[in-house]
Write a protein that holds these residues in place. Sequence first.
Motif, mmCIF file in Angstrom:
data_model
loop_
_atom_site.group_PDB
_atom_site.id
_atom_site.type_symbol
_atom_site.label_atom_id
_atom_site.label_comp_id
_atom_site.label_asym_id
_atom_site.label_seq_id
_atom_site.Cartn_x
_atom_site.Cartn_y
_atom_site.Cartn_z
ATOM 1 N N LEU A 156 0.829 -1.204 0.000
ATOM 2 C CA LEU A 156 0.000 0.000 0.000
ATOM 3 C C LEU A 156 0.864 1.254 0.000
ATOM 4 C CD1 LEU A 156 -2.851 1.249 0.237
ATOM 5 C CD2 LEU A 156 -2.591 1.109 2.724
ATOM 6 N N ALA A 157 1.921 1.265 0.818
ATOM 7 C CA ALA A 157 2.779 2.449 0.918
ATOM 8 C C ALA A 157 3.497 2.737 -0.394
ATOM 9 C CB ALA A 157 3.788 2.265 2.052
ATOM 10 N N THR A 158 4.117 1.718 -0.985
ATOM 11 C CA THR A 158 4.841 1.950 -2.236
ATOM 12 C C THR A 158 3.880 2.287 -3.368
ATOM 13 O OG1 THR A 158 4.881 -0.473 -2.535
ATOM 14 C CG2 THR A 158 6.874 0.568 -1.669
ATOM 15 N N GLY A 159 2.718 1.635 -3.399
ATOM 16 C CA GLY A 159 1.722 1.966 -4.413
ATOM 17 C C GLY A 159 1.235 3.395 -4.278
ATOM 18 N N ALA A 160 1.037 3.854 -3.047
ATOM 19 C CA ALA A 160 0.573 5.224 -2.816
ATOM 20 C C ALA A 160 1.636 6.240 -3.219
ATOM 21 C CB ALA A 160 0.206 5.406 -1.339
ATOM 22 N N LEU A 161 2.900 5.928 -2.966
ATOM 23 C CA LEU A 161 3.979 6.832 -3.382
ATOM 24 C C LEU A 161 4.038 6.948 -4.902
ATOM 25 C CD1 LEU A 161 6.824 5.796 -0.898
ATOM 26 C CD2 LEU A 161 5.533 7.943 -0.911
ATOM 27 N N GLY A 271 -0.089 21.883 -2.872
ATOM 28 C CA GLY A 271 0.032 22.596 -4.140
ATOM 29 C C GLY A 271 0.563 21.719 -5.242
ATOM 30 N N ASP A 272 1.008 22.372 -6.319
ATOM 31 C CA ASP A 272 1.581 21.650 -7.442
ATOM 32 C C ASP A 272 2.796 22.425 -7.945
ATOM 33 O OD1 ASP A 272 0.496 23.851 -8.668
ATOM 34 O OD2 ASP A 272 -1.174 22.776 -9.575
ATOM 35 N N GLY A 273 3.322 22.010 -9.090
ATOM 36 C CA GLY A 273 4.505 22.669 -9.629
ATOM 37 C C GLY A 273 5.702 21.749 -9.656
ATOM 38 N N LEU A 274 6.752 22.213 -10.299
ATOM 39 C CA LEU A 274 7.945 21.392 -10.505
ATOM 40 C C LEU A 274 8.624 20.998 -9.202
ATOM 41 C CD1 LEU A 274 9.985 20.104 -12.409
ATOM 42 C CD2 LEU A 274 11.178 22.316 -12.525
ATOM 43 N N ALA A 275 8.741 21.934 -8.277
ATOM 44 C CA ALA A 275 9.434 21.659 -7.019
ATOM 45 C C ALA A 275 8.751 20.542 -6.239
ATOM 46 C CB ALA A 275 9.511 22.928 -6.170
ATOM 47 N N LEU A 276 7.431 20.596 -6.163
ATOM 48 C CA LEU A 276 6.703 19.556 -5.433
ATOM 49 C C LEU A 276 6.714 18.232 -6.186
ATOM 50 C CD1 LEU A 276 3.640 21.530 -4.032
ATOM 51 C CD2 LEU A 276 5.794 20.944 -2.905
ATOM 52 N N ALA A 277 6.756 18.283 -7.519
ATOM 53 C CA ALA A 277 6.881 17.051 -8.297
ATOM 54 C C ALA A 277 8.214 16.384 -8.019
ATOM 55 C CB ALA A 277 6.738 17.357 -9.786
ATOM 56 N N VAL A 278 9.272 17.192 -7.906
ATOM 57 C CA VAL A 278 10.595 16.646 -7.579
ATOM 58 C C VAL A 278 10.577 15.984 -6.203
ATOM 59 C CG1 VAL A 278 12.993 17.255 -7.065
ATOM 60 C CG2 VAL A 278 11.856 18.248 -9.063
ATOM 61 N N LEU A 279 9.905 16.616 -5.239
ATOM 62 C CA LEU A 279 9.808 16.030 -3.898
ATOM 63 C C LEU A 279 9.044 14.707 -3.930
ATOM 64 C CD1 LEU A 279 9.047 19.115 -1.603
ATOM 65 C CD2 LEU A 279 11.219 17.888 -1.886
ATOM 66 N N ALA A 280 7.963 14.657 -4.706
ATOM 67 C CA ALA A 280 7.168 13.426 -4.788
ATOM 68 C C ALA A 280 7.970 12.298 -5.423
ATOM 69 C CB ALA A 280 5.891 13.687 -5.596
ATOM 70 N N VAL A 281 8.728 12.618 -6.464
ATOM 71 C CA VAL A 281 9.555 11.601 -7.128
ATOM 72 C C VAL A 281 10.686 11.159 -6.200
ATOM 73 C CG1 VAL A 281 11.133 11.171 -9.043
ATOM 74 C CG2 VAL A 281 8.976 12.378 -9.452
ATOM 75 N N ALA A 282 11.265 12.095 -5.465
ATOM 76 C CA ALA A 282 12.327 11.749 -4.515
ATOM 77 C C ALA A 282 11.795 10.834 -3.418
ATOM 78 C CB ALA A 282 12.913 13.019 -3.906
ATOM 79 N N ALA A 283 10.586 11.127 -2.943
ATOM 80 C CA ALA A 283 9.964 10.268 -1.927
ATOM 81 C C ALA A 283 9.773 8.860 -2.468
ATOM 82 C CB ALA A 283 8.626 10.860 -1.492
ATOM 83 N N LEU A 284 9.337 8.777 -3.721
ATOM 84 C CA LEU A 284 9.139 7.473 -4.353
ATOM 85 C C LEU A 284 10.450 6.723 -4.507
ATOM 86 C CD1 LEU A 284 7.622 5.335 -6.032
ATOM 87 C CD2 LEU A 284 7.914 6.827 -8.016
ATOM 88 N N ALA A 285 11.487 7.395 -5.010
ATOM 89 C CA ALA A 285 12.774 6.741 -5.246
ATOM 90 C C ALA A 285 13.381 6.233 -3.940
ATOM 91 C CB ALA A 285 13.727 7.719 -5.933
ATOM 92 N N LEU A 286 13.363 7.067 -2.918
ATOM 93 C CA LEU A 286 13.908 6.650 -1.626
ATOM 94 C C LEU A 286 13.074 5.530 -1.015
ATOM 95 C CD1 LEU A 286 14.933 10.051 -0.020
ATOM 96 C CD2 LEU A 286 16.447 8.160 -0.604
ATOM 97 N N GLY A 287 11.754 5.636 -1.174
ATOM 98 C CA GLY A 287 10.887 4.598 -0.632
ATOM 99 C C GLY A 287 11.159 3.242 -1.257
ATOM 100 N N MET A 288 11.285 3.195 -2.578
ATOM 101 C CA MET A 288 11.562 1.923 -3.255
ATOM 102 C C MET A 288 12.930 1.378 -2.854
ATOM 103 S SD MET A 288 8.911 1.068 -5.051
ATOM 104 C CE MET A 288 9.500 -0.089 -6.297
ATOM 105 N N PHE A 289 13.930 2.280 -2.749
ATOM 106 C CA PHE A 289 15.256 1.848 -2.316
ATOM 107 C C PHE A 289 15.213 1.291 -0.899
ATOM 108 C CE2 PHE A 289 19.106 3.042 0.091
ATOM 109 C CZ PHE A 289 20.024 2.210 -0.535
#
Length: 315
Positions: A156-161, A271-289
């Motif tokens: 559930l956690a990785t899918g949500a990320l 919110g949205d925007g490039l900065a928050l997209a980078v944070l979301a992708v970083a959260a995903l990458a670290l989470g999977m690792f």
Amino acid sequence: MHPSFSIILFTVSSGAGYGLLALFGLFIALGLAPADASLGLCALLLALGLVSIGLLSSTAHLGRPERAWRALSQWRSSWLSREGIAALAAYVPALLLALALVTGASGGAGMVLLGLLAALTAAVTVYCTAMIYRSLKPIHQWHNDHVVPNYLALALATGALWLNALGHLWNEPSTVAGIVALLAVALAGFLKLRYWRFIHETTSRSTIASATGLGAMGRVRMLDPPHTEENYLLKEMGYRIGRKHATRLRSIALGAAFIAPFFLTLPTLFGDGLALAVLAVAALALGMFGVFIERWLFFAEAKHTVQLYYGAATV
């Protein structure tokens, strides 16, 4: 147990895929699906891609991968067989949902039903995967009530990320997806800490005395090991990891899989925007690792009772 890369990849990849599929299916059923059909289609295809990568990698651990299909016939007694059947069943509603999005279908009882079926089959598959290990009585670190909730929570956690990151990459973030990601990551971290505490404070009831049946005669000790050279049992079921090494890896897994994704995901709710997209992708990458490290530990810290015959005091 010896940590096999193929099995670790299977549990991490398929877990994330089924978690993403289950969440997207529920979003469809609850009317929370993204307005952009391309985002929904990408989420479905990505979920199926992660699942397929995981399932294919799992066959690499088999001696005769071409005979894997035969396992499906043992569904009455084998959790592995049940997992295979559930995994195949999950493709049906997922592909039908993808087809509906391609053809422009939206809403209606049919979409709700497909969404619920996708979520249900995904959850059942992860449950069956967890039960493969939960059902193995000779391994104390797996045969306990913590394993199944951990598997479900990690999926559930990785899918949500994944879902949260996709929303931000499409510039169509969902506050609900972000909140689900936060709660799922927190829950998975809590359950993992409970699991680590359990295996740290408890050992199997089996001892060399009970394993040999000689306990009634007094103190039992091994005179000689069964083998004097490396063998399959020692390689696959006698893998050892030092306590300091395990502690260090647990800290890395805790930080990468749970703590960092939680705090990186938190700002994405606002919110949205490039900065928050980078944070979301970083959260995903670290989470999977982090989950990859956690899965490695899940296998490396498991001790089979056969080790008692090779001099281990406890397992």
